[in-house]
Design an enzyme around this catalytic site. Structure first.
Site, PDB file in Angstrom:
ATOM      1  CG  ASP A   5       1.547   4.987   5.704  1.00  0.00           C
ATOM      2  OD1 ASP A   5       1.093   4.018   6.344  1.00  0.00           O
ATOM      3  OD2 ASP A   5       1.901   6.038   6.246  1.00  0.00           O
ATOM      4  CG  ASP A  28      -0.040  -0.052   2.521  1.00  0.00           C
ATOM      5  OD1 ASP A  28       0.287  -1.175   2.959  1.00  0.00           O
ATOM      6  OD2 ASP A  28       0.340   1.014   3.055  1.00  0.00           O
TER       7      ASP A  28
END
Ligand SMILES: CSC[C@H]1O[C@H](OP(=O)(O)O)[C@H](O)[C@@H]1O
Ligand SMILES: Nc1ncnc2[nH]cnc12
Length: 292
Positions: free
Chosen positions: A212, A210
């Site tokens: 973040d 991901d």
């Protein structure tokens, strides 16, 4: 020359590895507590292997309750010489996208609720951590990843946060823009520090799941997105691991970077001032320098 025994610490999503000959899950007792789980031992292409799921099978341990000292001690006790840590991580870089792997070489440690050293009162030790990862193992991980067709980035700074909550937007921006970190996770510290104290070569492979929460196009971290990416990452991680024995070999030369002699001048406590109980607990980790 010694024999290589490769230790793999599997992070979120990686709870076993395949292809081992004579595979068995072995319970290992440690004076530092109970490891996260039994350790899967066996032989892969002629090289001894030991695999430990960091959170335990079934993902029992949170990043703060992982028994880091017991895990590293148990691996050392089993004769592991080299540790490769595989971890789900968020990215702070546009070019490090979900599904990519990063060979981490530096850390910023923001964890605060964990035991971080094997040493303490009665046996004080200070190891160097300027270069916390082993470039020789990093080379092997990079080559293995490339040969497995994984997009891999060499070098990166891993921000270790306490968790279990993900970062705020302000933290995410600070880690990225001011501190210059590249990836974020919750587990590589104190693991890397303890591996150095145990004189184990340590490499860290961050599997990006991901962005973040800093990325304007991706919004905040969403655990269901992470889990979807984790499934694919775990297969990639297994194919990386399968290629390591061939690259590292069964016969092991001393580490050219000195990871395996990290304790040579590290212990300050005079022999007659050492706590015998602590010295006894350090038998696996520091027996090389403490044994009479
Ligand atoms: C599944 S998202 C958060 C969780 O995943 C990472 O674990 P690991 O480093 O063991 O792969 C991260 O550090 C958090 O513990
Ligand atoms: N964004 C993130 N922050 C901390 N740990 C993570 N593990 C996976 N993604 C993460």
């Amino acid at each position: 020359m010694t024999k290589t025994r490769l230790g793999i610490i599997g992070g979120s999503g990686l709870y076993d590895i395949d292809g081992l000959q004579d595979a068995q899950w072995q319970q290992v007792d440690s004076p530092w507590g109970t490891p996260s789980d039994a350790i899967l031992t066996g032989v892969l292409d002629g090289v001894d292997m030991a695999f430990l799921p960091r959170h335990g099978r079934g993902h029992v341990h949170s990043p703060s309750t992982v028994p880091y000292r017991a895990n590293i001690d148990a691996l050392k006790r089993l004769g592991v010489t080299d540790v490769i840590s595989v971890s789900a991580s968020g990215s702070f870089r546009e070019q490090m996208t979900p599904g990519d792997f990063v060979i981490v070489d530096q850390f910023v440690d923001r964890t605060f609720a964990r035991e971080k050293s094997f040493f303490g009162m009665g046996c004080v030790g200070h190891v160097s951590l300027a270069h916390p990862t082993c470039p020789r193992l990093g080379d092997a991980c990079e080559t293995a990843a490339r040969n497995a067709g994984i997009t891999v980035h060499r070098g990166g700074t891993y921000l270790a946060m306490e968790g279990p909550q993900f970062s705020t937007l302000a933290e995410s921006r600070m880690y990225r823009e001011i501190w210059g970190c590249d990836v974020i996770g919750m587990t590589n510290m104190p693991e890397a520090k303890l591996a150095r104290e145990a004189e184990l070569c340590y490499a860290s492979v961050a599997m990006i799941t991901d962005f973040d929460s800093w990325h304007p196009d991706h919004g905040e971290v969403d655990i269901s997105d992470i889990i979807a990416t984790l499934t694919g990452n775990a297969d990639k991680a297994r194919s990386l691991v399968r290629r390591l024995p061939d690259l590292l070999g069964a016969d092991r030369q001393p580490c050219p970077h000195g990871c395996d002699i990290a304790l040579e001048h590290a212990i300050l406590t005079a022999p007659d001032a050492r706590d015998p109980d602590l010295v006894a607990r350090l038998d696996a980790v520091a027996g090389r320098v403490l044994a009479p």
